[in-house]
Design an enzyme around this catalytic site. Structure first.
Site, PDB file in Angstrom:
ATOM      1  N   LYS A   1      39.731  -0.132  24.898  1.00 18.86           N
ATOM      2  CA  LYS A   1      38.548  -0.483  24.132  1.00 18.86           C
ATOM      3  C   LYS A   1      38.845  -0.465  22.633  1.00 18.86           C
ATOM      4  O   LYS A   1      39.536   0.421  22.150  1.00 18.86           O
ATOM      5  CB  LYS A   1      37.418   0.490  24.461  1.00 18.86           C
ATOM      6  CG  LYS A   1      36.748   0.128  25.776  1.00 18.86           C
ATOM      7  CD  LYS A   1      35.569   1.032  26.067  1.00 18.86           C
ATOM      8  CE  LYS A   1      35.991   2.393  26.556  1.00 18.86           C
ATOM      9  NZ  LYS A   1      36.573   2.440  27.864  1.00 18.86           N
TER      10      LYS A   1
ATOM     11  N   GLU B   1      35.808   1.522  39.446  1.00 22.02           N
ATOM     12  CA  GLU B   1      35.282   2.799  38.949  1.00 22.02           C
ATOM     13  C   GLU B   1      33.756   2.786  38.954  1.00 22.02           C
ATOM     14  O   GLU B   1      33.128   1.727  39.092  1.00 22.02           O
ATOM     15  CB  GLU B   1      35.793   3.080  37.544  1.00 22.02           C
ATOM     16  CG  GLU B   1      35.332   2.078  36.496  1.00 22.02           C
ATOM     17  CD  GLU B   1      35.372   2.657  35.090  1.00 22.02           C
ATOM     18  OE1 GLU B   1      34.644   3.637  34.833  1.00 22.02           O
ATOM     19  OE2 GLU B   1      36.120   2.121  34.254  1.00 22.02           O
TER      20      GLU B   1
HETATM   21  N1  PSU Z   1      34.701   1.004  29.841  1.00 27.11           N
HETATM   22  C1  PSU Z   1      33.401   0.663  29.634  1.00 27.11           C
HETATM   23  N2  PSU Z   1      32.480   1.648  29.747  1.00 27.11           N
HETATM   24  C2  PSU Z   1      32.816   2.928  30.100  1.00 27.11           C
HETATM   25  C3  PSU Z   1      34.174   3.254  30.349  1.00 27.11           C
HETATM   26  C4  PSU Z   1      35.058   2.246  30.194  1.00 27.11           C
HETATM   27  O1  PSU Z   1      33.089  -0.469  29.295  1.00 27.11           O
HETATM   28  O2  PSU Z   1      31.949   3.752  30.222  1.00 27.11           O
HETATM   29  C5  PSU Z   1      34.580   4.633  30.805  1.00 27.11           C
HETATM   30  C6  PSU Z   1      35.751   4.527  31.777  1.00 27.11           C
HETATM   31  O3  PSU Z   1      35.354   5.196  32.955  1.00 27.11           O
HETATM   32  C7  PSU Z   1      36.899   5.259  31.106  1.00 27.11           C
HETATM   33  C8  PSU Z   1      36.133   6.281  30.320  1.00 27.11           C
HETATM   34  O4  PSU Z   1      37.789   5.823  32.023  1.00 27.11           O
HETATM   35  O5  PSU Z   1      35.053   5.513  29.786  1.00 27.11           O
HETATM   36  C9  PSU Z   1      36.985   6.934  29.276  1.00 27.11           C
HETATM   37  O6  PSU Z   1      36.319   8.062  28.799  1.00 27.11           O
HETATM   38  P1  PSU Z   1      37.060   9.123  27.867  1.00 27.11           P
HETATM   39  O7  PSU Z   1      37.349   8.378  26.598  1.00 27.11           O
HETATM   40  O8  PSU Z   1      36.067  10.219  27.680  1.00 27.11           O
HETATM   41  O9  PSU Z   1      38.294   9.563  28.591  1.00 27.11           O
END
Ligand code: PSU
Ligand code: MN
Length: 303
Positions: free
Chosen positions: A158, A24
């Protein structure tokens, strides 16, 4: 069809039937500061090559869908201002309006599947946020796992998220959650959490077989491989819990909503741990990249 702009390396790997691992780009533009973001992205790509696969970092650049970035494109993206964070909802609009966007887990899965790539490595997936019972903040990553037949390797979800609710939603969506080499679901910066993973597998081969079996059954959606951070690199969950709680209350106080929530929390935790969260984040992404490369190779061998 929307044309795909492949990097030279990914195009050659596709033609030769070599294993490819999707990566990603939101982690580059919204997850880490420059210049570490570019260094880490290049390092993770190299880890995949050293394990015998080819990396394909995804992004939309000026309306073009890129599968695999040339080194100078990665450099550019890591410093670019105003790059959108694209998920399932905004991917088509970003391409059709000529925009530039980094792909989240959800958008990377879509791009990988579109390009015929079945394995993907990242840090942690998005999930159900704390307080979701009032905010309804549930990442589109979860639905995408239920939709797109790509296996993703992540260090769990996370730890800023509500892990219990995240696991419940994954079960509802029919997503196999496979802990690698342990019984517990990992918690991103920490290898262990209080939650048992629904499934456990100890080898890339077993994970690749489960992936193919799922496809053979005609089931849509993919697998989440939850790969614990190496013990030496982790931050103990007890130490992080109060920091995460503070970051969450800062986010609430500043009324941070929508796409901004995850980057905001990660940035606050980075500040409050004086950068240790980033060191752990880098270690776990690299660890995930290596396992993903082994799974991609096992898939090619089993075919
Ligand atoms: N993990 C990290 N940093 C990030 C992300 C994940 O250490 O920035 C990103 C990934 O791209 C994941 C996104 O898909 O955060 C999820 O965002 P949201 O909670 O808005 O769906
Ligand atoms: Mn959200």
């Amino acid at each position: 069809m929307i044309p795909i702009h492949y990097s030279a390396e990914v195009r050659a790997a596709k033609d030769a039937g070599h294993p490819i691992v999707a990566l990603e780009s939101t982690i580059i533009t919204h997850g880490m500061p420059y210049p570490q973001n570019v260094e880490v992205a290049a390092q993770v790509e190299q880890d995949i090559r050293e394990e015998g696969a080819v990396p394909a970092t995804m992004a939309v650049i000026e309306g073009k869908l890129h599968v695999g970035l040339e080194p100078e494109q990665l450099q550019w993206l890591g410093q670019a201002q105003g790059v959108a964070k694209i998920s399932r909802a905004d991917m088509a609009a970003c391409i059709s309006t000529g925009g530039t966007g980094a792909t989240t887990v959800a958008a990377t899965r879509i791009a990988a599947h579109y390009a015929g790539i079945e394995v993907f490595a990242t840090g942690g997936i998005g999930g159900v946020h704390q307080g979701a019972e009032t905010t309804f903040d549930i990442s589109a990553d979860l639905h995408e796992l239920g939709h797109t037949p790509v296996t993703v390797v992540a260090a769990g979800a996370k730890a800023i998220l509500d892990l219990a609710k995240t696991l419940e939603v994954l079960e509802t969506l029919g997503v196999p959650v496979i802990a690698h080499g342990q019984d517990e679901f990992p918690a991103f910066w920490s290898a262990k959490s209080p939650f048992a993973a629904p499934l456990r597998m100890d080898s890339a081969d077993a994970i690749a077989k489960a992936h193919s079996t799922r496809r053979a059954l005609g089931l849509p959606g993919g697998q989440l491989v939850a790969n614990p951070i190496p013990a030496a690199d982790q931050i103990p969950a007890e130490e992080l819990a109060p920091i995460i709680a503070e970051a969450q209350s800062d986010a609430d106080a500043h009324r941070i909503t929508g796409k901004a929530v995850t980057p905001y929390l990660l940035q606050r935790i980075f500040e409050k741990t004086e950068g240790r969260s980033l060191v752990a984040n880098i270690a776990l992404v690299r660890n995930n990249a290596r396992l993903a490369a082994k799974i991609a190779q096992a898939l090619v061998k089993q075919r």
